[in-house]
Design a protein around this motif. Structure first.
Motif, PDB file in Angstrom:
ATOM      1  N   GLN A  52      13.245  91.865  -5.672  1.00 35.81           N
ATOM      2  CA  GLN A  52      12.940  91.902  -4.244  1.00 35.81           C
ATOM      3  C   GLN A  52      12.017  90.744  -3.874  1.00 35.81           C
ATOM      4  O   GLN A  52      12.173  90.140  -2.806  1.00 35.81           O
ATOM      5  N   GLU A  53      11.090  90.424  -4.761  1.00 36.55           N
ATOM      6  CA  GLU A  53      10.179  89.305  -4.502  1.00 36.55           C
ATOM      7  C   GLU A  53      10.954  87.992  -4.359  1.00 36.55           C
ATOM      8  O   GLU A  53      10.678  87.189  -3.460  1.00 36.55           O
ATOM      9  N   LEU A  54      11.936  87.795  -5.239  1.00 40.01           N
ATOM     10  CA  LEU A  54      12.741  86.577  -5.158  1.00 40.01           C
ATOM     11  C   LEU A  54      13.569  86.547  -3.876  1.00 40.01           C
ATOM     12  O   LEU A  54      13.687  85.500  -3.225  1.00 40.01           O
ATOM     13  N   VAL A  55      14.129  87.690  -3.510  1.00 33.81           N
ATOM     14  CA  VAL A  55      14.922  87.754  -2.280  1.00 33.81           C
ATOM     15  C   VAL A  55      14.038  87.488  -1.068  1.00 33.81           C
ATOM     16  O   VAL A  55      14.463  86.821  -0.113  1.00 33.81           O
ATOM     17  N   GLU A  56      12.823  87.967  -1.085  1.00 32.67           N
ATOM     18  CA  GLU A  56      11.917  87.714   0.036  1.00 32.67           C
ATOM     19  C   GLU A  56      11.602  86.230   0.180  1.00 32.67           C
ATOM     20  O   GLU A  56      11.457  85.716   1.293  1.00 32.67           O
ATOM     21  N   ILE A  57      11.522  85.523  -0.950  1.00 29.43           N
ATOM     22  CA  ILE A  57      11.332  84.072  -0.900  1.00 29.43           C
ATOM     23  C   ILE A  57      12.532  83.419  -0.217  1.00 29.43           C
ATOM     24  O   ILE A  57      12.397  82.552   0.645  1.00 29.43           O
ATOM     25  N   ILE A  58      13.725  83.869  -0.594  1.00 27.66           N
ATOM     26  CA  ILE A  58      14.951  83.315  -0.021  1.00 27.66           C
ATOM     27  C   ILE A  58      15.065  83.678   1.456  1.00 27.66           C
ATOM     28  O   ILE A  58      15.484  82.853   2.287  1.00 27.66           O
ATOM     29  N   GLU A  59      14.686  84.900   1.803  1.00 34.49           N
ATOM     30  CA  GLU A  59      14.726  85.315   3.206  1.00 34.49           C
ATOM     31  C   GLU A  59      13.852  84.410   4.070  1.00 34.49           C
ATOM     32  O   GLU A  59      14.201  84.087   5.214  1.00 34.49           O
ATOM     33  N   GLY A  60      12.714  83.994   3.524  1.00 36.13           N
ATOM     34  CA  GLY A  60      11.838  83.093   4.265  1.00 36.13           C
ATOM     35  C   GLY A  60      12.509  81.773   4.571  1.00 36.13           C
ATOM     36  O   GLY A  60      12.364  81.216   5.667  1.00 36.13           O
ATOM     37  N   GLN A  61      13.269  81.259   3.609  1.00 33.72           N
ATOM     38  CA  GLN A  61      13.983  80.003   3.826  1.00 33.72           C
ATOM     39  C   GLN A  61      15.139  80.173   4.811  1.00 33.72           C
ATOM     40  O   GLN A  61      15.529  79.238   5.495  1.00 33.72           O
ATOM     41  N   ALA A  62      15.711  81.376   4.843  1.00 35.50           N
ATOM     42  CA  ALA A  62      16.866  81.627   5.725  1.00 35.50           C
ATOM     43  C   ALA A  62      16.464  81.802   7.182  1.00 35.50           C
ATOM     44  O   ALA A  62      17.335  81.889   8.055  1.00 35.50           O
ATOM     45  N   ASP A  63      15.163  81.844   7.461  1.00 34.21           N
ATOM     46  CA  ASP A  63      14.678  81.990   8.848  1.00 34.21           C
ATOM     47  C   ASP A  63      15.238  83.232   9.524  1.00 34.21           C
ATOM     48  O   ASP A  63      15.770  83.169  10.641  1.00 34.21           O
ATOM     49  N   LEU A  64      15.117  84.374   8.876  1.00 29.05           N
ATOM     50  CA  LEU A  64      15.683  85.607   9.426  1.00 29.05           C
ATOM     51  C   LEU A  64      14.871  86.166  10.586  1.00 29.05           C
ATOM     52  O   LEU A  64      15.293  87.134  11.220  1.00 29.05           O
ATOM     53  N   ASP A  65      13.730  85.571  10.847  1.00 27.03           N
ATOM     54  CA  ASP A  65      12.943  85.984  12.013  1.00 27.03           C
ATOM     55  C   ASP A  65      13.228  85.105  13.225  1.00 27.03           C
ATOM     56  O   ASP A  65      12.731  85.367  14.322  1.00 27.03           O
ATOM     57  N   ALA A  66      14.031  84.074  13.019  1.00 28.11           N
ATOM     58  CA  ALA A  66      14.294  83.127  14.106  1.00 28.11           C
ATOM     59  C   ALA A  66      15.388  83.649  15.027  1.00 28.11           C
ATOM     60  O   ALA A  66      16.304  84.346  14.607  1.00 28.11           O
ATOM     61  N   GLN A  67      15.278  83.292  16.285  1.00 21.77           N
ATOM     62  CA  GLN A  67      16.340  83.597  17.241  1.00 21.77           C
ATOM     63  C   GLN A  67      17.543  82.732  16.902  1.00 21.77           C
ATOM     64  O   GLN A  67      17.416  81.532  16.722  1.00 21.77           O
ATOM     65  N   PHE A  68      18.710  83.331  16.819  1.00 23.20           N
ATOM     66  CA  PHE A  68      19.884  82.582  16.386  1.00 23.20           C
ATOM     67  C   PHE A  68      20.506  81.814  17.537  1.00 23.20           C
ATOM     68  O   PHE A  68      20.696  82.341  18.635  1.00 23.20           O
ATOM     69  N   ASP A  69      20.805  80.547  17.273  1.00 22.66           N
ATOM     70  CA  ASP A  69      21.488  79.689  18.236  1.00 22.66           C
ATOM     71  C   ASP A  69      22.812  79.275  17.607  1.00 22.66           C
ATOM     72  O   ASP A  69      22.834  78.599  16.575  1.00 22.66           O
ATOM     73  N   VAL A  70      23.918  79.676  18.203  1.00 23.04           N
ATOM     74  CA  VAL A  70      25.232  79.451  17.601  1.00 23.04           C
ATOM     75  C   VAL A  70      25.547  77.964  17.451  1.00 23.04           C
ATOM     76  O   VAL A  70      26.386  77.578  16.637  1.00 23.04           O
ATOM     77  N   SER A  71      24.873  77.119  18.215  1.00 19.58           N
ATOM     78  CA  SER A  71      25.107  75.673  18.096  1.00 19.58           C
ATOM     79  C   SER A  71      24.287  75.048  16.971  1.00 19.58           C
ATOM     80  O   SER A  71      24.474  73.871  16.650  1.00 19.58           O
ATOM     81  N   ASP A  72      23.391  75.821  16.387  1.00 22.31           N
ATOM     82  CA  ASP A  72      22.528  75.299  15.324  1.00 22.31           C
ATOM     83  C   ASP A  72      23.247  75.419  13.978  1.00 22.31           C
ATOM     84  O   ASP A  72      23.041  76.358  13.223  1.00 22.31           O
ATOM     85  N   THR A  73      24.093  74.447  13.688  1.00 27.98           N
ATOM     86  CA  THR A  73      24.862  74.503  12.441  1.00 27.98           C
ATOM     87  C   THR A  73      23.964  74.416  11.214  1.00 27.98           C
ATOM     88  O   THR A  73      24.316  74.930  10.151  1.00 27.98           O
ATOM     89  N   ASP A  74      22.823  73.785  11.372  1.00 27.68           N
ATOM     90  CA  ASP A  74      21.861  73.721  10.263  1.00 27.68           C
ATOM     91  C   ASP A  74      21.430  75.118   9.842  1.00 27.68           C
ATOM     92  O   ASP A  74      21.388  75.443   8.658  1.00 27.68           O
ATOM     93  N   HIS A  75      21.107  75.961  10.826  1.00 27.80           N
ATOM     94  CA  HIS A  75      20.672  77.317  10.515  1.00 27.80           C
ATOM     95  C   HIS A  75      21.806  78.127   9.892  1.00 27.80           C
ATOM     96  O   HIS A  75      21.596  78.900   8.960  1.00 27.80           O
ATOM     97  N   ILE A  76      23.013  77.934  10.400  1.00 26.23           N
ATOM     98  CA  ILE A  76      24.172  78.638   9.826  1.00 26.23           C
ATOM     99  C   ILE A  76      24.350  78.238   8.366  1.00 26.23           C
ATOM    100  O   ILE A  76      24.531  79.079   7.483  1.00 26.23           O
TER     101      ILE A  76
END
Length: 531
Positions: free
Chosen positions: A207-231
């Motif tokens: 879970q600790e490792l997944v939480e590190i990855i979740e931080g990189q995935a920006d799961l708290d960010a508002q999703f913008d469908v035009s933001d291909t970088d975030h996708i």
């Protein structure tokens, strides 16, 4: 006192004079002669070398014009035959980077070369210097260590093991705010190689490792469908997290984000990202909880119906999309079978109110079953043509004379084989869904078609579509961007065999394949590196 000793004492006194004037100076950069004197004294007696190897790195940052001369003099001390001088010079190496981090790679290079020493004291000094660098600049040091292939020696460097591994983990966590996708993957590879995250590690470590990855995935960010970088980053991080989901880490944050932000706008996603997302959904589906499966199923069924054409509509069919969605559907439905009653019109009895047996969902069942039949008909027709194509490829291989011709035919055969695997998987997954009380596949007996690939094939495309003309640019192949923060989009996803075996095959006419490339935009937000 001998003449040699007297001369050595004078050299030591001179070094202290240089150091005292430098310490007292408010603008040390003006004391060029004093620093030059220290460098000169480093080439004299043994004791002078020892003291000079402390002073050279201490004042190094103030004299950039003398940096090469100073560093070379310090390296000469490390190369000196007397152990005490060498050890003192090694201890001084991290000081060079304290205020000039741009030379950390050079310092790591020196220390790596010194790891082969047979002297225990010297080797201990090298270990301590490396650890000091890691504490000063975890990101720069660990990246340089990776470049110099030192990670296999971490067992020697990290002692006591658990305490030092925990220290390194915490340092890495603090260093991930501005990393590229390749650097992030390297850090994750390093972390998973530590014993605290090894095969016997408890679930909370996963879970600790997944939480590190979740931080990189920006799961708290508002999703913008035009933001291909975030996708790109999201899909890449999801792929990185899969091994930890398989070892018990929770999938809920990723799934909630996908279900709430991504799937509702799936149609608006760039075409080249859709397949990666569906593959990620298929991969994660076996690791969901019953609650997560119940939340995800409506979205998956909606997508499944979208891509399973009704016979009369003449809709085109993307075989790989259908394979992904059927796989996800089976694994989710296996966890909560009665959820399919209101979604697909099945009659599964569990005794729970959620069975909804008193309601009439017969039209849903009719529509779903008809779509399954259409998929099966298209798949069987396609399999027949793929099989015929394989016969032609075998003949072409026998006739091929040059290596280039043989390589081209080999690629076509591999693509056709992947197409056949996709078709076989689809038929295996649709067959048990025709019953009023179907059986759902909840094991890993279905081997997804792209999992067979060990390397990418040239001139491959990602989509496999039936029922439309093939685009003119469908042979341009796929782009390549490996862990480079994906766009931040470069890394994360493993190389995939993307087949174009379905192109030109259709019950309606021409096939259509879509082009796929890996993204590369700029990282989002301040402090983000490029993926």
């Amino acid at each position: 006192m001998s003449e040699h000793q007297s001369e050595e004492v004078q050299q030591i006194e001179k070094l202290y004079e240089f150091s005292e004037r430098l310490n007292a100076s408010k603008d040390k950069s003006q004391n060029v002669e004093d620093y030059e004197g220290i460098i000169k004294m480093s080439k004299t007696s043994m004791k002078a070398k020892q003291l000079a190897s402390q002073l050279i790195p201490r004042y190094f940052k103030f004299f950039p014009t003398l940096s090469t001369q100073a560093f070379d003099a310090h390296i000469d001390c490390i190369d000196y035959g007397e152990l005490g001088v060498r050890v003192q010079a090694i201890r001084g190496l991290p000081l060079f980077c304290k205020d000039t981090p741009d030379i950390i790679s050079k310092i790591v290079d020196v220390l790596v070369q010194l790891l082969n020493t047979e002297e225990t004291v010297e080797r201990d000094a090298v270990h301590k210097a490396l650890m000091s660098l890691i504490r000063q600049d975890p990101k720069g040091s660990l990246i340089s260590l990776q470049l110099f292939c030192v990670f296999p020696l971490k067992g020697e460097l990290l002692k006591p093991q658990e305490e030092m591994e925990r220290c390194i983990t915490d340092l890495i966590k603090q260093s991930l705010e501005d990393v590229t996708g390749g650097e992030f993957k390297m850090f994750m590879d390093f972390l998973t190689s530590l014993s605290i995250f090894g095969g016997k590690a408890p679930q909370e470590r996963m879970q600790e490792l997944v939480e590190i990855i979740e931080g990189q995935a920006d799961l708290d960010a508002q999703f913008d469908v035009s933001d291909t970088d975030h996708i790109d980053r999201l899909i890449s991080c999801l792929q990185l997290a899969l091994p930890f989901f398989a070892r018990g880490a929770p999938t809920s944050r990723f799934l909630n984000y996908l279900n709430k932000h991504i799937i509702p706008v799936f149609d608006k996603l760039p075409e080249e990202r859709k397949l990666d997302l569906l593959k990620a959904l298929a991969d994660i589906s076996p690791y969901t909880t019953a609650q997560e499966a119940r939340q995800m199923l409506p979205s998956i069924v909606q997508l499944l119906k979208k891509y399973m054409p009704a016979r009369k509509t003449g809709e085109e069919m993307n075989f790989t999309y259908v394979e992904c969605l059927l796989y996800a559907f089976h694994h989710l439905a296996h966890k909560v079978p009665n959820a399919t009653n209101s979604l697909c019109g099945y009659k599964i009895v569990t005794g729970q109110p959620s069975d909804r047996l008193g309601e009439d969902f017969s039209e849903l069942n009719k529509d779903f079953t008809e779509r399954l039949t259409t998929v099966e008909d298209l798949t069987k027709t396609t399999m027949k043509k793929l099989t015929q194509g394989m016969t032609e490829h075998n003949k072409a291989m026998s006739a091929a004379k040059t290596d280039e011709e043989k390589a081209t035919v080999k690629t076509k055969k591999q693509n056709t084989t992947t197409g056949l695997r996709t078709c076989n998987n689809i038929l295996a997954m649709t067959k048990p869904l025709h019953a009023k009380v179907p059986s759902f596949i909840g094991d890993t007996n279905i081997n997804l078609s792209w999992k067979e690939a060990t390397k990418p094939l040239p001139s491959a495309t990602t989509t496999t579509t039936i029922g439309a003309k093939r685009p003119a640019n469908s042979n341009t192949g796929s782009g390549n961007n490996v862990a480079a923060k994906r766009g931040r989009g470069s890394s994360g996803m493993p190389n995939q065999l993307v087949n174009k075996a379905f192109q030109g095959i259709s019950s309606h006419g021409g096939g259509r394949g879509g082009n796929r490339r890996r993204g590369g935009g700029r990282g989002r937000g301040q402090g983000r590196g490029h993926w």
